[in-house]
Design a protein around this motif. Structure first.
Motif, PDB file in Angstrom:
ATOM      1  N   SER A 262       0.822  -1.215   0.000  1.00 46.05           N
ATOM      2  CA  SER A 262       0.000   0.000   0.000  1.00 46.05           C
ATOM      3  C   SER A 262       0.855   1.264   0.000  1.00 46.05           C
ATOM      4  O   SER A 262       1.969   1.287   0.531  1.00 46.05           O
ATOM      5  CB  SER A 262      -0.913  -0.005   1.231  1.00 46.05           C
ATOM      6  OG  SER A 262      -1.618   1.214   1.343  1.00 46.05           O
ATOM      7  N   LYS A 263       0.297   2.330  -0.562  1.00 45.69           N
ATOM      8  CA  LYS A 263       0.943   3.631  -0.495  1.00 45.69           C
ATOM      9  C   LYS A 263       0.753   4.255   0.883  1.00 45.69           C
ATOM     10  O   LYS A 263       1.455   5.199   1.242  1.00 45.69           O
ATOM     11  CB  LYS A 263       0.363   4.555  -1.574  1.00 45.69           C
ATOM     12  CG  LYS A 263       0.670   4.127  -2.993  1.00 45.69           C
ATOM     13  CD  LYS A 263       0.057   5.086  -4.003  1.00 45.69           C
ATOM     14  CE  LYS A 263       0.365   4.651  -5.436  1.00 45.69           C
ATOM     15  NZ  LYS A 263      -0.261   5.572  -6.425  1.00 45.69           N
ATOM     16  N   ARG A 264      -0.212   3.740   1.640  1.00 45.95           N
ATOM     17  CA  ARG A 264      -0.489   4.225   3.001  1.00 45.95           C
ATOM     18  C   ARG A 264      -0.340   3.060   3.980  1.00 45.95           C
ATOM     19  O   ARG A 264      -1.322   2.608   4.577  1.00 45.95           O
ATOM     20  CB  ARG A 264      -1.883   4.832   3.072  1.00 45.95           C
ATOM     21  CG  ARG A 264      -2.068   6.036   2.146  1.00 45.95           C
ATOM     22  CD  ARG A 264      -3.500   6.552   2.205  1.00 45.95           C
ATOM     23  NE  ARG A 264      -3.684   7.710   1.352  1.00 45.95           N
ATOM     24  CZ  ARG A 264      -3.958   7.633   0.048  1.00 45.95           C
ATOM     25  NH1 ARG A 264      -4.054   6.450  -0.537  1.00 45.95           N
ATOM     26  NH2 ARG A 264      -4.107   8.735  -0.663  1.00 45.95           N
ATOM     27  N   ASN A 308       6.491   1.396   0.602  1.00 45.10           N
ATOM     28  CA  ASN A 308       6.616   2.743   1.164  1.00 45.10           C
ATOM     29  C   ASN A 308       7.280   2.621   2.536  1.00 45.10           C
ATOM     30  O   ASN A 308       6.637   2.724   3.579  1.00 45.10           O
ATOM     31  CB  ASN A 308       5.242   3.402   1.287  1.00 45.10           C
ATOM     32  CG  ASN A 308       5.313   4.830   1.808  1.00 45.10           C
ATOM     33  OD1 ASN A 308       6.389   5.351   2.099  1.00 45.10           O
ATOM     34  ND2 ASN A 308       4.163   5.461   1.949  1.00 45.10           N
ATOM     35  N   ASP A 511      -1.813   3.317 -11.320  1.00 43.72           N
ATOM     36  CA  ASP A 511      -0.999   4.118 -10.416  1.00 43.72           C
ATOM     37  C   ASP A 511      -1.150   5.606 -10.708  1.00 43.72           C
ATOM     38  O   ASP A 511      -1.214   6.437  -9.798  1.00 43.72           O
ATOM     39  CB  ASP A 511       0.472   3.712 -10.537  1.00 43.72           C
ATOM     40  CG  ASP A 511       0.713   2.284 -10.044  1.00 43.72           C
ATOM     41  OD1 ASP A 511      -0.117   1.802  -9.252  1.00 43.72           O
ATOM     42  OD2 ASP A 511       1.724   1.677 -10.464  1.00 43.72           O
TER      43      ASP A 511
END
Length: 513
Positions: A262-264, A308, A511
């Motif tokens: 995940s980006k978060r 990330n 993306d």
């Protein structure tokens, strides 16, 4: 004039824009959230018969219109954790799971569901019974050997004839829970297209379904009365505190896998930490030990492998500093809350040394093995009371005692041949996770390892829910080679034919979007 598809019949309907979009929703986290919410509502309001009816219609839709049977994966596990406290078959003689109260109706629903699954397999050229029975499976022969010794268990023991029918029924259930879903899904899913993260989403939503049930149960049952954990009151329609704690511990690795992708990642780290913390609220000592593995190892992997890394590491530091500060401030209250949980490590604790009778039953199990060294004494090889908390005779008569240790259980019930078959299966699973290892397989492997290790002190490998979960996990670990994420769906008009088609959006475009 445009048409949606040139394909005729049911296959054409499956390729229509509406059904394609609906199928994309069915495989999305949103659908998993809906199923989880319905499961929690069923648990709270005792809606089992309505819930299982809904599940049947959901299953009928999947078998008729879905691309394959992948969307059926979550319902098997969620159905297991749906039964409410008021319909606990172990403590309530009026439970809907008995006879005319609803048991027959549930069996009819199950029979209809099986009929639709078989019909889809028979009519789908991409499935078919030939693929079902001929699909290459690396775990097949070890599983079949284990099933064979389950069915042969107890032959020649002194009380075998007394419990022969019950033993065959229980042996079949035990084997089916380990084998059937692995056998089904390995041959009825398009694994090249199945998203690798789907099982992680399933696992996380199962965990939060159990978490929501635990929170409700704690409030209703008064578990934290006077600031103490009264774990004996944690007894749901599908399990008591050890079962609940185990299911929570099993699901902890999956949000951490999602954090890696995940980006978060911080959101998923917190979701995993909440599940891990809730394990301690059950008061289950085995689960507390298990969650150290199921959270600790995935956390280290995510710390190193997360896409990330910066976001994950910053969230980790902030989160753990806050947790440490809260522990310092509320240390006395936390220790008081756990003072009612027996300590197996510290005989001088307030509650004293308490192994919950484990060592005694281990000794009895080994004695039964010595008397029946080849095929054991069957699953009904002891006269000890099956469940002290069970007051319904039908429940106590149906389920045999468990030995709370996989090695002792196998030896006592299935003898030396049983242990050989189990080791065969276990070696196969080790090879499965080591060979061509990847991140997804590693996280599933941690779940499997947690279940196996916790079963050294409990009976999770001989409980239907955990073994169904385990069976599906093995299918994913062996077969899933699809994309990391569920592809987005969009409509596109073919330049040559003018036909409106549905296509997957490439990952690089996703993306950017």
């Amino acid at each position: 004039m445009h048409t949606e598809t040139k394909t005729k019949g049911l296959a054409g309907v499956r390729q229509s824009t509406f059904i394609r979009k609906l199928n994309a929703f069915v495989l999305s986290p949103w659908m998993l959230g809906l199923l989880a919410a319905l499961t929690v509502l069923t648990f709270i309001f005792s809606l089992e018969l309505y819930y299982y009816t809904f599940v049947l219609f959901y299953g009928i839709y999947v078998t008729i219109f879905a691309d394959d049977l992948l969307p059926l994966v979550p319902v098997f596990i969620l159905c297991y954790v749906a039964p409410s406290m008021s319909n606990n078959p172990g403590t309530t003689a009026d439970s809907v799971f008995y006879g005319s109260k609803g048991g027959i109706y549930i069996l009819v629903l199950a029979a209809i569901a099986v009929a639709f699954i078989f019909a889809r397999i028979a009519t789908d050229k991409n499935m078919g019974f030939k693929r079902l029975f001929c699909e290459k499976r690396s775990l097949l022969w070890g599983m079949l050997a284990l099933g064979a010794v389950y069915l042969l268990s107890g032959i020649g023991s002194k009380d075998y004839n007394k419990f022969i029918l019950q033993n065959l029924v229980m042996s079949t259930i035990q084997f089916a829970s380990v084998f059937l879903l692995y056998f089904l899904f390995t041959a009825t899913v398009n694994w090249e297209k199945a998203p690798k993260d789907y099982f992680a989403w399933v696992g996380m939503f199962v965990g939060y379904t159990v978490f929501a049930e635990l929170m409700y149960g704690c409030v209703v049952q008064g578990v934290f009365e006077s600031g103490l954990i009264r774990k004996i009151l944690i007894n749901f329609g599908w399990g008591m505190q050890n079962n609940i704690g185990a299911m929570l511990a099993f699901t902890v690795p999956f949000p951490l896998y999602l954090a890696c992708k995940s980006k978060r990642p911080g959101i998923f780290l917190i979701l995993a930490a909440v599940l891990a913390a809730s394990v301690f609220l059950t008061g289950s000592r085995t689960s507390m030990l298990g969650v150290i593995l199921s959270f600790g190892v995935p956390f280290v992997i995510a710390f190193v492998k997360c896409e990330n890394k910066r976001g994950f590491r910053i969230t980790s530091m902030v989160f753990f500093v806050l947790c440490a500060a809260m522990l310092v401030v509320f240390w006395d209250k936390v220790m008081n809350m756990f003072s009612t949980v027996p300590s197996i490590f510290n005989p001088d604790s307030e509650t004293g040394y308490n192994d919950s009778g484990r060592f005694k039953i281990y000794k009895n199990g080994i004695e039964i093995f010595k008397q029946n060294p080849i095929l054991g004494g069957s699953f009904f090889s002891t006269d000890s009371k099956p469940y002290d908390h069970a007051t319904v005779q039908a429940f106590s008569d149906f389920f045999p005692p468990r030995w709370h240790n996989t090695t002792v259980q196998i030896l006592a019930c299935c003898g030396t041949l049983g242990m050989i078959a189990y080791l065969w299966h276990r070696i196969d699973t080790v090879i499965l996770f080591v060979k061509r290892a990847n991140l997804m397989k590693t996280f599933i492997g941690i779940f499997v390892l947690t279940l196996v290790m916790m079963s050294w002190l409990d009976c999770h490998f001989f409980n239907v829910g955990p073994t169904m979960f385990y069976s599906i996990a093995l299918a994913f670990a062996e077969k899933c080679q699809g994309p990391e994420k569920q592809p987005k769906i969009e409509e596109k008009e073919d330049d040559d034919s003018g036909v409106l088609v549905v296509v997957a959006v490439p990952k690089d475009r996703q993306d950017k979007q």
